[in-house]
Design an enzyme around this catalytic site. Structure first.
Site, short mmCIF file in Angstrom:
data_model
loop_
_atom_site.label_atom_id
_atom_site.label_comp_id
_atom_site.label_asym_id
_atom_site.label_seq_id
_atom_site.Cartn_x
_atom_site.Cartn_y
_atom_site.Cartn_z
N LYS A 92 0.81 -1.22 0.00
CA LYS A 92 0.00 0.00 0.00
C LYS A 92 0.85 1.28 0.00
O LYS A 92 0.45 2.29 -0.55
CB LYS A 92 -0.96 0.00 1.19
CG LYS A 92 -2.12 -0.97 0.98
CD LYS A 92 -3.20 -0.77 2.04
CE LYS A 92 -4.45 -1.56 1.70
NZ LYS A 92 -4.30 -3.02 1.91
N GLU A 114 -9.91 7.39 3.41
CA GLU A 114 -10.82 6.57 4.19
C GLU A 114 -10.14 5.24 4.40
O GLU A 114 -9.28 4.83 3.62
CB GLU A 114 -12.15 6.38 3.46
CG GLU A 114 -12.23 5.21 2.50
CD GLU A 114 -11.33 5.37 1.28
OE1 GLU A 114 -11.14 6.51 0.81
OE2 GLU A 114 -10.80 4.34 0.80
N SER A 381 1.76 -9.93 -1.04
CA SER A 381 1.35 -8.53 -0.90
C SER A 381 1.62 -7.93 0.47
O SER A 381 1.78 -6.72 0.60
CB SER A 381 -0.14 -8.38 -1.25
OG SER A 381 -0.93 -9.20 -0.41
C1 PLP Z 1 -5.09 -4.01 1.41
C2 PLP Z 1 -4.40 -5.29 1.12
C3 PLP Z 1 -4.78 -6.13 0.05
C4 PLP Z 1 -5.99 -5.86 -0.82
O1 PLP Z 1 -5.94 -4.68 -1.56
P1 PLP Z 1 -5.65 -4.67 -3.12
O2 PLP Z 1 -5.96 -3.29 -3.53
O3 PLP Z 1 -6.54 -5.68 -3.76
O4 PLP Z 1 -4.22 -5.02 -3.31
C5 PLP Z 1 -4.04 -7.28 -0.19
N1 PLP Z 1 -2.99 -7.61 0.59
C6 PLP Z 1 -2.60 -6.83 1.62
C7 PLP Z 1 -1.43 -7.27 2.43
C8 PLP Z 1 -3.28 -5.66 1.92
O5 PLP Z 1 -2.89 -4.91 2.96
#
Ligand code: PLP
Length: 402
Positions: A92, A114, A381
């Site tokens: 993020k 938000e 992610s």
């Molecule tokens: C917020 C988040 C997501 C989901 O958000 P996307 O916009 O779909 O990437 C996925 N993995 C993690 C670790 C997150 O914090």
């Protein structure tokens, strides 16, 4: 920036995307679009962003081979793109530092955002602290109660947190309040959306800022494997980590791309958060995409064990990728995700986020269908530190079930 196919200039991805917003926001979105194009043409902007990604965020992130997980899957070699190692523990931050630099360039002194689970709020507050911008974050009162540690983190980072007491006191109520704020404050305020959602130009800006993941990953594949991967897998909430890793591979038709949505505890309405797999086209938060809705067009409730996937909509470019067949989408349910959460921890020494665990479960399944000379890349992610307490609770509840 990424070599990915841009939107068609009008903010449409096929039939999807666009701008379904009150008149008062159109000028602000036009200004944002112009500033974004201007910034992209300016080598100084790119240089400042690259320096920040390197020195503050910690890029490039590692590219890690996971042989023990691959052996378990029994097919392709699996590789992780390590967004869990980025500052604040997920992808993020790539988006929030980019948008804060853009806001500074536009002369905006105040940032609003938000947040649902608080992860995007923390990433925004982090970028604002780094660059000295005022930061106010809207959060549903119910979410603030459930995620009190993230509320504290945001405050520690100097942000003001507005708890929203209307409606269900969750993400969509916080989004409404943030929108209302922006309509009255666009002169000095930039609104940072946290995923590839919302009205044009947000889906394009966020995709381009997250494309650093796929650009690095593509080069790391060529360096380490000596060729492109056969398959790239990522989880999909709003769709930003998936869009970021997919975009630079879109033109490589031999690379299969798979997005993984939250199957929750079943396909009944309210049981999952899988708009691409189980929803239908509709308008949510300013753009046309796949949405979970009832026959009257009211947005449905959603469920996932992971807060970051718990969203009834998805970015419009994913809707286009789905309909064009370039990307396929699957679901993984809570139980499978929780299992994969433990598997990666035990076999590879990496505790993933529960969001990421959905992609891991799918990757194990998919790798098993490929031959041993194939290569599968999984977008890791985020890290799971934020989720260990919830995972403990869910595992204890499962034990009582059986
Ligand atoms: C917020 C988040 C997501 C989901 O958000 P996307 O916009 O779909 O990437 C996925 N993995 C993690 C670790 C997150 O914090």
């Amino acid at each position: 920036m990424s070599g990915a196919p841009a939107d068609q200039g009008n903010g449409r991805f096929g039939a999807f995307g666009g701008r379904y917003v009150p008149e008062t926001l159109v000028a602000a979105l036009d200004e944002l679009e112009a500033a974004w194009h201007d910034a992209q043409d300016d080598p100084n902007f790119r240089a400042e962003l690259d320096a920040c990604l390197r020195d503050f965020v910690g890029r490039p992130t590692a590219f890690t081979c996971v042989p023990r997980l691959s052996a378990l899957a029994g097919g392709a070699m699996i590789w992780l793109k390590r967004e869990d190692l980025a500052h604040t523990g997920a992808h993020k931050i790539n988006n929030t530092v980019g948008q804060v630099l853009l806001a500074k360039r536009m002369g905006k002194k105040r940032i609003i955002a938000e947040t649902g689970a608080g992860q995007h709020g923390v990433a925004t507050a982090t970028a604002c602290a780094r660059y000295g911008l005022a930061c106010e974050v809207y959060m549903g009162a119910e979410d603030a109660r459930r995620q009190s540690l993230n509320v504290f983190r945001m405050k520690l980072l100097g942000a003001e947190v507005h708890e929203v007491n209307s409606g269900s006191r969750t993400l969509k109520d916080a989004t409404n309040e943030a929108m209302r704020d922006w309509m009255g404050s666009v002169g000095e305020t930039h609104y940072i959306l946290g995923s590839v959602v919302g009205p044009h130009p947000f889906p394009t800006i966020v995709r381009e800022l997250q494309s650093v993941i796929g650009i690095e990953c593509r080069a790391q594949c060529l360096d380490t494997i000596g060729r492109l991967p056969d398959l790239v897998v990522a989880c999909v909430g709003g769709g930003s980590n998936a869009a970021g890793i997919f975009a630079p591979f879109i033109a490589d038709e031999q690379v299969r791309l798979v997005g993984v949505e939250a199957g929750g505890h079943g396909e009944e309405p309210g049981g999952h958060a899988a708009p691409l797999s189980l929803g239908s086209p509709g308008i949510l938060h300013g753009s046309l995409s796949y949405v979970l809705q009832d026959p009257e067009g009211q947005t449905s409730p959603v469920h996932s064990c992971s807060a970051g996937l718990d969203y009834p909509g998805v970015g419009p470019e994913h809707a286009h990728w789905k309909d064009s067949g370039r990307v396929t989408y699957e679901t993984v349910d809570d139980r499978e995700a929780l299992e994969a959460f433990q598997t990666l921890s035990r076999l590879e020494g990496i505790i993933p986020a529960l969001e990421t665990a959905h992609a891991i479960a799918a990757a194990i399944r998919l790798a098993g269908q490929l031959s041993s000379d194939a290569h599968l890349v999984l977008n890791c992610s985020g890290r799971g530190d934020k989720d260990v307490q919830e995972a403990m609770r869910l595992l204890e509840a499962q034990d009582k079930d059986v």
